[in-house]
Design a protein around this motif. Structure first.
Motif, mmCIF file in Angstrom:
data_model
loop_
_atom_site.group_PDB
_atom_site.id
_atom_site.type_symbol
_atom_site.label_atom_id
_atom_site.label_comp_id
_atom_site.label_asym_id
_atom_site.label_seq_id
_atom_site.Cartn_x
_atom_site.Cartn_y
_atom_site.Cartn_z
ATOM 1 N N THR A 171 -21.579 -79.235 -28.065
ATOM 2 C CA THR A 171 -21.129 -80.539 -28.537
ATOM 3 C C THR A 171 -21.856 -81.653 -27.811
ATOM 4 O O THR A 171 -22.150 -82.701 -28.403
ATOM 5 N N GLN A 172 -22.158 -81.471 -26.539
ATOM 6 C CA GLN A 172 -22.899 -82.490 -25.792
ATOM 7 C C GLN A 172 -24.208 -82.825 -26.487
ATOM 8 O O GLN A 172 -24.556 -83.990 -26.674
ATOM 9 N N GLY A 173 -24.949 -81.787 -26.867
ATOM 10 C CA GLY A 173 -26.213 -82.028 -27.531
ATOM 11 C C GLY A 173 -26.047 -82.671 -28.895
ATOM 12 O O GLY A 173 -26.908 -83.426 -29.334
ATOM 13 N N ALA A 174 -24.948 -82.383 -29.567
ATOM 14 C CA ALA A 174 -24.740 -82.900 -30.911
ATOM 15 C C ALA A 174 -24.331 -84.365 -30.928
ATOM 16 O O ALA A 174 -24.677 -85.101 -31.852
ATOM 17 N N ILE A 175 -23.579 -84.815 -29.919
ATOM 18 C CA ILE A 175 -23.077 -86.193 -29.917
ATOM 19 C C ILE A 175 -23.721 -87.047 -28.838
ATOM 20 O O ILE A 175 -23.332 -88.191 -28.635
ATOM 21 N N ASP A 176 -24.701 -86.479 -28.125
ATOM 22 C CA ASP A 176 -25.422 -87.211 -27.086
ATOM 23 C C ASP A 176 -24.457 -87.739 -26.018
ATOM 24 O O ASP A 176 -24.498 -88.914 -25.633
ATOM 25 N N ALA A 177 -23.577 -86.873 -25.532
ATOM 26 C CA ALA A 177 -22.615 -87.257 -24.508
ATOM 27 C C ALA A 177 -23.299 -87.396 -23.156
ATOM 28 O O ALA A 177 -24.336 -86.783 -22.890
ATOM 29 N N ASP A 178 -22.732 -88.214 -22.283
ATOM 30 C CA ASP A 178 -23.277 -88.404 -20.941
ATOM 31 C C ASP A 178 -23.147 -87.125 -20.124
ATOM 32 O O ASP A 178 -22.221 -86.335 -20.310
ATOM 33 N N ASP A 179 -24.074 -86.943 -19.185
ATOM 34 C CA ASP A 179 -24.026 -85.766 -18.317
ATOM 35 C C ASP A 179 -22.770 -85.763 -17.459
ATOM 36 O O ASP A 179 -22.233 -84.705 -17.135
ATOM 37 N N GLU A 180 -22.310 -86.978 -17.050
ATOM 38 C CA GLU A 180 -21.089 -87.045 -16.242
ATOM 39 C C GLU A 180 -19.889 -86.520 -17.021
ATOM 40 O O GLU A 180 -19.047 -85.797 -16.481
ATOM 41 N N ASP A 181 -19.803 -86.893 -18.300
ATOM 42 C CA ASP A 181 -18.709 -86.409 -19.140
ATOM 43 C C ASP A 181 -18.769 -84.889 -19.287
ATOM 44 O O ASP A 181 -17.744 -84.198 -19.219
ATOM 45 N N THR A 182 -19.978 -84.369 -19.475
ATOM 46 C CA THR A 182 -20.147 -82.927 -19.620
ATOM 47 C C THR A 182 -19.736 -82.196 -18.350
ATOM 48 O O THR A 182 -19.062 -81.162 -18.390
ATOM 49 N N SER A 183 -20.151 -82.721 -17.203
ATOM 50 C CA SER A 183 -19.799 -82.099 -15.928
ATOM 51 C C SER A 183 -18.290 -82.072 -15.726
ATOM 52 O O SER A 183 -17.727 -81.071 -15.271
#
Length: 372
Positions: A171-183
């Protein structure tokens, strides 16, 4: 000078920079890619070392996956190099983590065989759909209540409803989420999964649950495949089989869920932008999801031999090693502190409610309709 276009020398404007030769651009990537590998490989080795240590001493140690180790190592290295002003040297190569992310997700399709879902039966599949709906709606509601960002909320919702870390990074790659949010999302899911590894078997034994209901509950309520497999196996071999099968049913939806979330965020952005919405949606469409679905369909059609499936799975893990190291390297401690403990609190509340609701649904179904 009619008919003559003004040049940079005439206007005084700086001339546009010429693109670097391909060889030089490739050379600039080397330090960062080497750093990704230098962080990811020890993370993988440490995961195996902890597992071997627990087995040799007959101690049930939490199965901390290489995902979390790679992010933690990357966090330390990235913030340390950043403080010394050296991170810029590795920057171009570190940015390739996004490419490895998409490669890993596409290859991940080899692990999710859609045909396996049929073996579960109607009642079990219905419970999978119930968990899916409850987890998604609950996490979105909690995210809004605790004023989390929409993309962090989406990552937590997808991670808890589908398949943990795999769904989050897809989902991170699909919606261009921030790395901080992913972590944050990955950390919350992994931390809660490690707790569930010990809590779920204890609850199952206290309630004298059968192998099938317990395995189904674990497959519904725990998010990461590794923890699902371990918790089920700790109860019994039969419970472990049902846990993995229920988890496979959730995993099979990953491509469709990521596509839906990507379209939602693309449509949301399209309301604020001029131009063709169809073009915007396509520009945001996660092309790697197509790769995932194609590989999954081929695997389901038995187009790959077992050694080939094992190789694809191994390649996917190696790609993710570099990806997670990059996520850690690009995550800033200052930004993490700004978020506080809210994502972990949201994750904890959500996981407890999901576990309780799915436990009740499994026990009630088993009591009314007999063995699932």
């Amino acid at each position: 000078m009619v008919g003559v276009e003004p040049t940079a020398e005439m206007t005084g404007a700086p001339a546009p920079a010429r693109p670097l030769p391909l060889g030089l651009r490739a050379a600039r990537l080397v330090p960062g890619v080497v750093l990704l590998a230098a962080i990811g490989y020890p993370a993988k080795r440490l995961e195996g070392l902890v597992k071997a240590l627990g087995q040799s001493h007959h101690v049930a140690l939490p199965n901390i996956e290489y995902v979390l180790w790679a992010i933690l190592f990357g966090l330390v290295a990235g913030n340390g190099l950043g403080a010394l002003g050296l991170l810029r040297i590795f920057g171009p190569g570190i940015e390739t983590y996004d490419f490895f992310l998409k490669v890993g997700i596409a290859l991940l399709g080899s692990r999710f065989l859609l045909g396996d879902v049929v073996k579960m039966g109607g009642l079990s599949l219905a419970l999978v759909l119930v968990e899916f709906a409850i987890a998604g709606v609950l996490m979105v509601a909690l995210g809004r209540a605790f004023k989390l960002g929409p993309k962090l909320t989406a990552l937590l919702a997808v991670g808890s409803s589908v398949c943990g870390v795999s769904a989050i990074i897809a989902t991170q790659g699909a919606i261009d989420a921030d790395d901080e949010d992913t972590s944050y999302a990955i950390g919350a899911i992994l931390a809660l999964g490690a707790v569930g590894l010990f809590v779920f078997p204890a609850i199952g034994h206290a309630l004298h649950m059968g192998d099938h209901p317990f395995g189904l509950w674990v497959g519904l309520a725990i998010d990461n495949t590794a923890e699902v497999t371990a918790a089920g196996a700790m109860y019994s071999d039969e419970a472990g089989k049902w846990a993995v099968l229920a988890k496979t049913a959730r995993n099979a939806t990953i491509g469709f869920v990521v596509l839906g979330v990507a379209l939602y965020f693309a449509n949301r952005a399209g309301k604020q932008l001029q131009g063709s919405r169809a073009a915007l949606v396509w520009s945001r469409f996660p092309k790697f999801v197509l790769g995932f679905l194609i590989v999954s369909a081929l695997a389901s059609a038995h187009a790959f031999a077992k050694p080939q499936l094992a190789s694809l799975t191994n390649l996917s893990r190696w790609a993710f090693l570099l990806t997670f190291a990059g996520v850690g390297l690009k995550t800033n401690f200052v930004e993490l502190r700004r978020q506080g403990l809210r994502p972990l609190v949201v994750g904890a509340i959500g996981e407890v409610v999901i576990a309780a609701v799915t436990l009740g649904a499994v026990l009630m179904t088993d009591a009314i309709w007999g063995p699932l």
